[in-house]
Motif scaffolding. Structure first.
Motif, mmCIF file in Angstrom:
data_model
loop_
_atom_site.group_PDB
_atom_site.id
_atom_site.type_symbol
_atom_site.label_atom_id
_atom_site.label_comp_id
_atom_site.label_asym_id
_atom_site.label_seq_id
_atom_site.Cartn_x
_atom_site.Cartn_y
_atom_site.Cartn_z
ATOM 1 N N GLU A 1 10.361 -42.813 -42.004
ATOM 2 C CA GLU A 1 11.503 -43.737 -42.167
ATOM 3 C C GLU A 1 12.739 -42.953 -41.733
ATOM 4 O OE1 GLU A 1 11.510 -46.510 -45.150
ATOM 5 O OE2 GLU A 1 13.418 -47.205 -44.308
ATOM 6 N N GLY B 1 16.721 -41.917 -40.308
ATOM 7 C CA GLY B 1 18.085 -42.033 -40.810
ATOM 8 C C GLY B 1 18.443 -41.051 -41.906
ATOM 9 N N MET C 1 11.219 -47.052 -28.584
ATOM 10 C CA MET C 1 12.228 -46.929 -29.652
ATOM 11 C C MET C 1 13.616 -47.277 -29.129
ATOM 12 S SD MET C 1 11.042 -43.324 -31.210
ATOM 13 C CE MET C 1 10.143 -43.297 -32.718
ATOM 14 N N GLY C 2 13.676 -47.710 -27.893
ATOM 15 C CA GLY C 2 14.966 -48.132 -27.332
ATOM 16 C C GLY C 2 15.659 -47.081 -26.491
ATOM 17 N N LYS D 1 21.925 -45.176 -31.114
ATOM 18 C CA LYS D 1 20.898 -45.325 -32.171
ATOM 19 C C LYS D 1 19.568 -45.748 -31.560
ATOM 20 C CE LYS D 1 22.020 -44.812 -36.579
ATOM 21 N NZ LYS D 1 21.544 -43.511 -36.920
ATOM 22 N N LEU D 2 18.477 -45.147 -32.023
ATOM 23 C CA LEU D 2 17.137 -45.601 -31.650
ATOM 24 C C LEU D 2 16.638 -46.513 -32.763
ATOM 25 C CD1 LEU D 2 15.708 -42.142 -30.491
ATOM 26 C CD2 LEU D 2 16.389 -44.046 -29.005
ATOM 27 N N SER D 3 15.585 -47.284 -32.482
ATOM 28 C CA SER D 3 15.027 -48.105 -33.556
ATOM 29 C C SER D 3 13.551 -47.753 -33.755
ATOM 30 C CB SER D 3 15.198 -49.590 -33.247
ATOM 31 O OG SER D 3 14.776 -49.849 -31.940
ATOM 32 N N GLY D 4 13.102 -47.805 -34.992
ATOM 33 C CA GLY D 4 11.742 -47.392 -35.337
ATOM 34 C C GLY D 4 10.685 -48.202 -34.596
ATOM 35 N N ALA E 1 15.726 -42.532 -35.848
ATOM 36 C CA ALA E 1 15.721 -43.976 -35.568
ATOM 37 C C ALA E 1 16.023 -44.794 -36.824
ATOM 38 C CB ALA E 1 14.356 -44.371 -35.003
ATOM 39 N N GLU E 2 16.532 -45.985 -36.606
ATOM 40 C CA GLU E 2 16.757 -46.917 -37.732
ATOM 41 C C GLU E 2 15.430 -47.562 -38.081
ATOM 42 O OE1 GLU E 2 19.811 -49.590 -36.446
ATOM 43 O OE2 GLU E 2 21.336 -48.402 -37.458
ATOM 44 N N GLY E 3 15.046 -47.516 -39.341
ATOM 45 C CA GLY E 3 13.819 -48.195 -39.753
ATOM 46 C C GLY E 3 12.585 -47.315 -39.675
ATOM 47 N N SER F 1 8.887 -45.827 -38.380
ATOM 48 C CA SER F 1 8.097 -45.522 -37.171
ATOM 49 C C SER F 1 6.732 -45.014 -37.587
ATOM 50 C CB SER F 1 8.766 -44.411 -36.347
ATOM 51 O OG SER F 1 9.986 -44.835 -35.828
#
Ligand code: EPU
Length: 425
Positions: free
Chosen positions: A7, A9, A348-349, A366-369, A390-392, A394
């Motif tokens: 998780e 962040g 992940m963006g 920001k990357l995302s999970g 990452a946010e969220g 992974s």
């Protein structure tokens, strides 16, 4: 199979003790076959590649025993000159053992080391050097047969400063008749560690760390107790982890047996990290590292043999730069498939465009999970770093590759505040 659930962040904060060096341990383990005696190695990382090398040594009659971070290797009972194909195919760096066994035995049967996950990795420089030393080599049915009963000192000029070939040929020359000179040798710090270990066994070798290494053949070696240097690539990976998470961490265990601070062996990445805004304070045996919280882009990174920027840190830097405020340029000159992980981090963006050997990273903030697949060691570690930032949530699937080179990565990161859990399934 195992995977990491992460998780992202969380800011990394606390202390990290850097593990012993994988790429110093493996050739030093190979060197242990030379002396028919017991060797004691300290600070040996508990990683999969070391386990595989231990299995290979055991399969030819050595005894190998681990106690904590100490490894006891006794090569007195070597009773086979055939190296197990199944094991060699699992680890490219097992090829360094060929030089050591050619030194110790008159005949060796070896297999081709496994297909690599980071690109085409021929062994022509290894074999050419062995032939220069007087070995006879035949290749049949996928095996390499080496007759090495009359190795003699020689001037060898490597076509390229290959790390593994330099190590293998040093080991092959240890008992050779006369004086060997290896020009255009690799200069990596792990070769200095190998030389220091060999000197401790009674070998006559000098010049490691320069591009000219010389070996005066000896008749016999004795047992040796030695402390493996810290892992400069693990150190570089954790420096990127601190920066990508905006963290503040004290890194420990940075001093080698000859009092070298391992930060000095990653000067090129160190310089780039400063450019990207990481603050690094060098203390005796330690370093205090603090991120400004903003990753600045880096104008250019070009991977090169030591002392240039190490290819092994290219993927972790790409992860870090994918959250930067701007664009960075990275050129890979050593391995042709080391941009492979880009297709995973894109999930992940991340915005990384690679063409040939050049990658342009446009930071996305920001990357995302996401669920991603670790397909090789350094790419896998780089995905973990991306997931930490990452946010969220992974999932980094198949930790086997990461386990090859990073000791207990999940526990280590969890101890400094990361939300990461290893799940076996
Ligand atoms: N090469 C040849 N012919 C040879 C040997 C090498 O063409 O006979 C080429 C390779 O294909 C590659 C270049 O030379 O393009 C460099 O290869 P090198 O032999 O220097 O690498 P290696 O000894 O196989 C070691 C590390 C690698 C690290 C490289 C480069 C160990 C156990 N492995 O590999 O570490 O990337 O040097 O620094 O020391 C890792 O830890 O993730 C890793 C891959």
């Amino acid at each position: 199979m195992s995977k990491y659930l992460i998780e992202g962040g969380r800011r990394l904060e606390g202390e990290i003790a850097v593990q012993g060096s994988k790429n110093a341990t493996l050739p030093i383990m190979a060197a242990c076959v030379l002396n028919s005696a017991e060797n004691i190695l300290h600070n040996v990382p508990d990683i999969l590649d070391v386990q595989i090398m231990a299995e290979i040594l055991t399969s030819i009659g050595c005894t190998v025993r681990r106690e904590g971070s100490d490894l006891y290797i006794n090569s007195e009972g070597i009773n086979s000159n055939v190296v197990c194909e199944r094991l060699v195919s699992q680890m490219r760096s097992s090829i360094v053992l060929l030089g050591a066994l050619a030194s110790r035995l008159d005949n060796v049967q070896f297999s081709y080391p496994g297909g690599s996950d980071i690109g085409y990795r021929p062994i022509d420089i290894h074999l050419k050097g062995l032939c220069d030393l007087g070995a006879q080599i035949t290749k049949e049915r996928g095996y390499i047969f080496v007759t090495s009963d009359n190795l003699h000192g020689k001037n060898i000029v490597l076509d390229y400063p290959s790390v593994g070939a330099t190590e293998s040929l040093i080991l092959a020359s240890i008992f050779s008749n006369g004086y060997t000179n290896i020009s255009n040798a690799a200069k990596e710090p792990e070769i200095i560690d190998l030389q220091n270990f060999l000197l401790g066994m009674g070998a006559k070798v000098g010049g490691a760390g320069t591009n000219n290494i010389y070996i005066d053949g000896v008749q016999k070696l004795h047992g040796c107790e030695y402390t493996i240097m810290p892992d400069r690539i693990a150190l570089g990976t954790y420096l990127c982890a601190v920066h990508i998470t905006g963290g503040k961490v004290m890194l420990k265990n940075l001093e080698s047996e000859d009092n070298l601070t391992i930060l000095d062996t990653i000067k090129a990445p160190h310089y780039k990290l400063l450019e990207s805004g990481l603050k690094i304070r060098n203390l005796p045996g330690r370093a205090m590292v603090e991120s400004t919280g903003i990753v600045q882009p880096i104008s250019s990174i070009v991977t090169q043999p030591y002392p240039g920027f190490p290819t092994d840190l290219q993927n972790p830097f790409l992860s870090m730069l994918s959250v930067a405020k701007g664009s960075s340029f990275v050129k890979e000159t050593i391995f042709d498939s080391r941009f492979k992980f880009i297709s995973q981090i894109a999930r992940m963006g991340a915005n990384i465009r690679a063409e040939g050997s050049l990658a342009v990273v446009t930071g996305v903030g920001k990357l995302s999970g996401a669920k991603v697949y670790a397909e090789d060691l350094r790419g896998g570690a780089a995905l973990v770093l991306a997931a930490l930032a990452a946010e969220g949530k992974s999932e980094v699937v198949d930790t086997r590759h990461i386990d090859r080179g990073y000791e207990k990565m999940a526990e280590l990161l969890a101890d400094v505040g990361a939300c990461i859990k290893r799940v076996d399934y």
